[in-house]
Every structure is written in C-alpha cells, then in structure tokens.
Design a protein around this motif. Structure first.
Motif, PDB file in Angstrom:
ATOM      1  N   LEU A 117      58.860  -1.062   3.159  1.00  0.00           N
ATOM      2  CA  LEU A 117      58.792  -1.618   4.519  1.00  0.00           C
ATOM      3  C   LEU A 117      60.118  -2.278   4.899  1.00  0.00           C
ATOM      4  O   LEU A 117      60.592  -2.126   6.031  1.00  0.00           O
ATOM      5  CB  LEU A 117      57.643  -2.630   4.619  1.00  0.00           C
ATOM      6  N   ASN A 118      60.711  -3.001   3.962  1.00  0.00           N
ATOM      7  CA  ASN A 118      62.007  -3.638   4.234  1.00  0.00           C
ATOM      8  C   ASN A 118      63.088  -2.601   4.503  1.00  0.00           C
ATOM      9  O   ASN A 118      63.908  -2.755   5.421  1.00  0.00           O
ATOM     10  CB  ASN A 118      62.414  -4.534   3.067  1.00  0.00           C
ATOM     11  N   LYS A 119      63.091  -1.538   3.715  1.00  0.00           N
ATOM     12  CA  LYS A 119      64.078  -0.481   3.914  1.00  0.00           C
ATOM     13  C   LYS A 119      63.891   0.190   5.267  1.00  0.00           C
ATOM     14  O   LYS A 119      64.859   0.602   5.924  1.00  0.00           O
ATOM     15  CB  LYS A 119      63.968   0.549   2.795  1.00  0.00           C
ATOM     16  N   ALA A 120      62.635   0.285   5.704  1.00  0.00           N
ATOM     17  CA  ALA A 120      62.327   0.892   6.995  1.00  0.00           C
ATOM     18  C   ALA A 120      62.568  -0.062   8.159  1.00  0.00           C
ATOM     19  O   ALA A 120      62.635   0.374   9.312  1.00  0.00           O
ATOM     20  CB  ALA A 120      60.867   1.353   7.012  1.00  0.00           C
ATOM     21  N   GLY A 121      62.686  -1.345   7.851  1.00  0.00           N
ATOM     22  CA  GLY A 121      62.794  -2.340   8.919  1.00  0.00           C
ATOM     23  C   GLY A 121      61.517  -2.423   9.728  1.00  0.00           C
ATOM     24  O   GLY A 121      61.535  -2.597  10.948  1.00  0.00           O
ATOM     25  N   CYS A 122      60.398  -2.318   9.036  1.00  0.00           N
ATOM     26  CA  CYS A 122      59.106  -2.198   9.690  1.00  0.00           C
ATOM     27  C   CYS A 122      58.153  -3.281   9.195  1.00  0.00           C
ATOM     28  O   CYS A 122      58.097  -3.575   7.999  1.00  0.00           O
ATOM     29  CB  CYS A 122      58.528  -0.810   9.381  1.00  0.00           C
ATOM     30  N   LYS A 123      57.391  -3.869  10.101  1.00  0.00           N
ATOM     31  CA  LYS A 123      56.337  -4.795   9.713  1.00  0.00           C
ATOM     32  C   LYS A 123      55.150  -4.011   9.170  1.00  0.00           C
ATOM     33  O   LYS A 123      54.864  -2.906   9.636  1.00  0.00           O
ATOM     34  CB  LYS A 123      55.889  -5.633  10.908  1.00  0.00           C
ATOM     35  N   ALA A 124      54.438  -4.612   8.218  1.00  0.00           N
ATOM     36  CA  ALA A 124      53.271  -3.948   7.637  1.00  0.00           C
ATOM     37  C   ALA A 124      52.250  -3.562   8.700  1.00  0.00           C
ATOM     38  O   ALA A 124      51.627  -2.499   8.629  1.00  0.00           O
ATOM     39  CB  ALA A 124      52.629  -4.843   6.580  1.00  0.00           C
ATOM     40  N   THR A 125      52.096  -4.410   9.695  1.00  0.00           N
ATOM     41  CA  THR A 125      51.101  -4.160  10.737  1.00  0.00           C
ATOM     42  C   THR A 125      51.488  -3.009  11.666  1.00  0.00           C
ATOM     43  O   THR A 125      50.659  -2.552  12.455  1.00  0.00           O
ATOM     44  CB  THR A 125      50.870  -5.433  11.576  1.00  0.00           C
ATOM     45  N   ASP A 126      52.713  -2.535  11.551  1.00  0.00           N
ATOM     46  CA  ASP A 126      53.173  -1.398  12.360  1.00  0.00           C
ATOM     47  C   ASP A 126      53.210  -0.097  11.554  1.00  0.00           C
ATOM     48  O   ASP A 126      53.849   0.873  11.964  1.00  0.00           O
ATOM     49  CB  ASP A 126      54.572  -1.668  12.919  1.00  0.00           C
ATOM     50  N   ALA A 127      52.524  -0.093  10.395  1.00  0.00           N
ATOM     51  CA  ALA A 127      52.626   1.066   9.509  1.00  0.00           C
ATOM     52  C   ALA A 127      51.265   1.502   8.976  1.00  0.00           C
ATOM     53  O   ALA A 127      50.352   0.700   8.810  1.00  0.00           O
ATOM     54  CB  ALA A 127      53.550   0.752   8.333  1.00  0.00           C
ATOM     55  N   PHE A 128      51.180   2.787   8.684  1.00  0.00           N
ATOM     56  CA  PHE A 128      50.039   3.387   7.996  1.00  0.00           C
ATOM     57  C   PHE A 128      50.453   3.719   6.575  1.00  0.00           C
ATOM     58  O   PHE A 128      51.595   4.092   6.306  1.00  0.00           O
ATOM     59  CB  PHE A 128      49.630   4.699   8.668  1.00  0.00           C
ATOM     60  N   MET A 129      49.495   3.624   5.648  1.00  0.00           N
ATOM     61  CA  MET A 129      49.653   4.146   4.294  1.00  0.00           C
ATOM     62  C   MET A 129      48.586   5.210   4.080  1.00  0.00           C
ATOM     63  O   MET A 129      47.397   4.959   4.326  1.00  0.00           O
ATOM     64  CB  MET A 129      49.500   3.041   3.246  1.00  0.00           C
ATOM     65  N   ILE A 130      49.008   6.384   3.632  1.00  0.00           N
ATOM     66  CA  ILE A 130      48.098   7.503   3.392  1.00  0.00           C
ATOM     67  C   ILE A 130      48.155   7.862   1.918  1.00  0.00           C
ATOM     68  O   ILE A 130      49.230   8.159   1.388  1.00  0.00           O
ATOM     69  CB  ILE A 130      48.493   8.731   4.238  1.00  0.00           C
ATOM     70  N   GLY A 131      47.011   7.845   1.238  1.00  0.00           N
ATOM     71  CA  GLY A 131      47.006   8.169  -0.181  1.00  0.00           C
ATOM     72  C   GLY A 131      45.623   8.518  -0.688  1.00  0.00           C
ATOM     73  O   GLY A 131      44.622   8.327  -0.001  1.00  0.00           O
ATOM     74  N   ASP A 132      45.584   9.010  -1.930  1.00  0.00           N
ATOM     75  CA  ASP A 132      44.329   9.477  -2.518  1.00  0.00           C
ATOM     76  C   ASP A 132      43.642   8.427  -3.387  1.00  0.00           C
ATOM     77  O   ASP A 132      42.476   8.600  -3.743  1.00  0.00           O
ATOM     78  CB  ASP A 132      44.573  10.732  -3.364  1.00  0.00           C
ATOM     79  N   ARG A 133      44.347   7.351  -3.760  1.00  0.00           N
ATOM     80  CA  ARG A 133      43.752   6.371  -4.662  1.00  0.00           C
ATOM     81  C   ARG A 133      43.398   5.086  -3.932  1.00  0.00           C
ATOM     82  O   ARG A 133      44.247   4.475  -3.275  1.00  0.00           O
ATOM     83  CB  ARG A 133      44.724   6.028  -5.794  1.00  0.00           C
ATOM     84  N   LEU A 134      42.139   4.663  -4.074  1.00  0.00           N
ATOM     85  CA  LEU A 134      41.741   3.374  -3.524  1.00  0.00           C
ATOM     86  C   LEU A 134      42.497   2.248  -4.212  1.00  0.00           C
ATOM     87  O   LEU A 134      42.976   1.316  -3.557  1.00  0.00           O
ATOM     88  CB  LEU A 134      40.235   3.167  -3.709  1.00  0.00           C
TER      89      LEU A 134
END
Length: 201
Positions: free
Chosen positions: A136-153
């Motif tokens: 997120l820091n590298k992206a310059g993005c807040k967590a609330t402005d991002a999605f995470m997509i993955g297979d593991r809970l």
C-alpha cells in the motif's frame, strides 16, 4: 476504489500440476492409498495455506522444492487483468519465491501491475500485515481505497480486512475446504473462480 491487489497462487495462477506432482511424490514415498493422503491434504487445507506440505510433514515426508515450471495462468486470468487495468491500478501481494516479476512477464501479464510485492523480496510473508502495508505504501494508496483478491481466508482475507481493505475471496483449488466460521473471515464478495471477478466491478 483506486487499487486492486491480487494474490497469485490459486488466484491468478493455476498450481494444480504442481499439487499433483507433489502429492504423487509423497504417495510414492509412503506407499499408501492415494485416497488416504488426499484426505489428509483436504483436512490440512481447512486450516493451513500449505496443505500438501503439512500433510507430508505429518507422515514424515520431506517434499522436493516447489517446481515453478509447472505453474500456468488460469485461462481467464489475462482477460480479467487486462480489463481491470483499464479502470484501476493493479498490484500483487503474494507469498512467492524470487523472480515473481520475471514469471508474470513470461506469462504476458507483467505490464499490468504497477506494484509487485512478493514475500521473497519483501522480507515478510502473508498473513503478516507488513507485506500488505509495504504494498500500500509503495502504491501510495490508503487501505480503504483498495481491494485484496485471494484464495486464502487466513492469508488474504483476514489480514486485508483488518487493515480496512475490501476483499474478494476466490474459492478455487484448496480454498473450497476453508470455512467462514467467524466475523473476521467474512469477505465483501465471494466468487467461485477468477472468471467471476469482473462481475464484482
């Protein structure tokens, strides 16, 4: 939403041939019925992100190194990534060995990702929140402005939710054995394959 982050293994990357090779190796070493070992793998998949390794360890088998050459993209993955790239910034947060950028370049999708945060280079691995924070820091993005997509809970959904990211659980491969049994594991969306991701957006 400004950013979408993907896991790789069993999310964009089909690892089924690697799984098959590793299971067959363990079964040969043990000389047991394949069903017995596969049942143990399914049991471990409910609670562990590396179920084949965990099952083999319980039987006292040391598996060979992971064979990246057997990996391939899910058929729908390139189209999904290309379509999302036209509307969002994309990144990867994955537990991967060295050379992740080279592998996604080889598969023809490397150009779509502005941030590639792999555990081997990051010095920490999911579910450690630091690998998510670094991405997120590298992206310059807040967590609330991002999605995470993955297979593991355990590796993808829970740590991303704790940081405030939106989440999509892709129930592919061994993900089918996992259970949502408390509030921390509830994703914002559930899809049964990578093919269904675009319908969310």
């Amino acid at each position: 939403m400004k950013w979408i982050f993907f896991d790789l293994g069993a999310t964009l990357v089909d690892e089924s041939d690697v799984y098959k090779s590793r299971c067959e190796y363990a079964i040969r070493q043990l000389n047991i019925a394949p069903e017995e070992f596969m049942n143990k793998v399914a049991e471990k998949a409910r609670i562990c992100p590396t179920p084949i390794r965990a099952a083999a360890k319980e039987y006292g088998v040391v598996l060979p190194e992971w064979d990246n050459s057997l990996e391939k993209l899910y058929e729908a993955a390139p189209g999904v990534v290309a379509a999302l790239h036209s509307r969002f910034k994309l990144g990867i947060i994955a537990n991967q060995s060295l050379g992740t950028q080279e592998r996604i370049d080889k598969w023809g999708i490397g150009q779509y990702f502005d941030v590639v945060m792999a555990s081997a280079e990051a010095g920490c691995a999911k579910p450690d929140p630091n690998i998510f924070i670094s991405a997120l820091n590298k992206a310059g993005c807040k967590a609330t402005d991002a999605f995470m997509i993955g297979d593991r809970l355990d590796n993808d959904i829970i740590p991303a939710k704790k940081l405030g990211m939106k989440t999509i659980w892709v129930r592919q491969a061994y993900a089918i054995y996992q259970k949502i049994d408390d509030e921390s594991k509830v994703p914002d969306y559930i899809v049964n394959s990578i093919d269904e991701i675009l319908a969310v957006f």
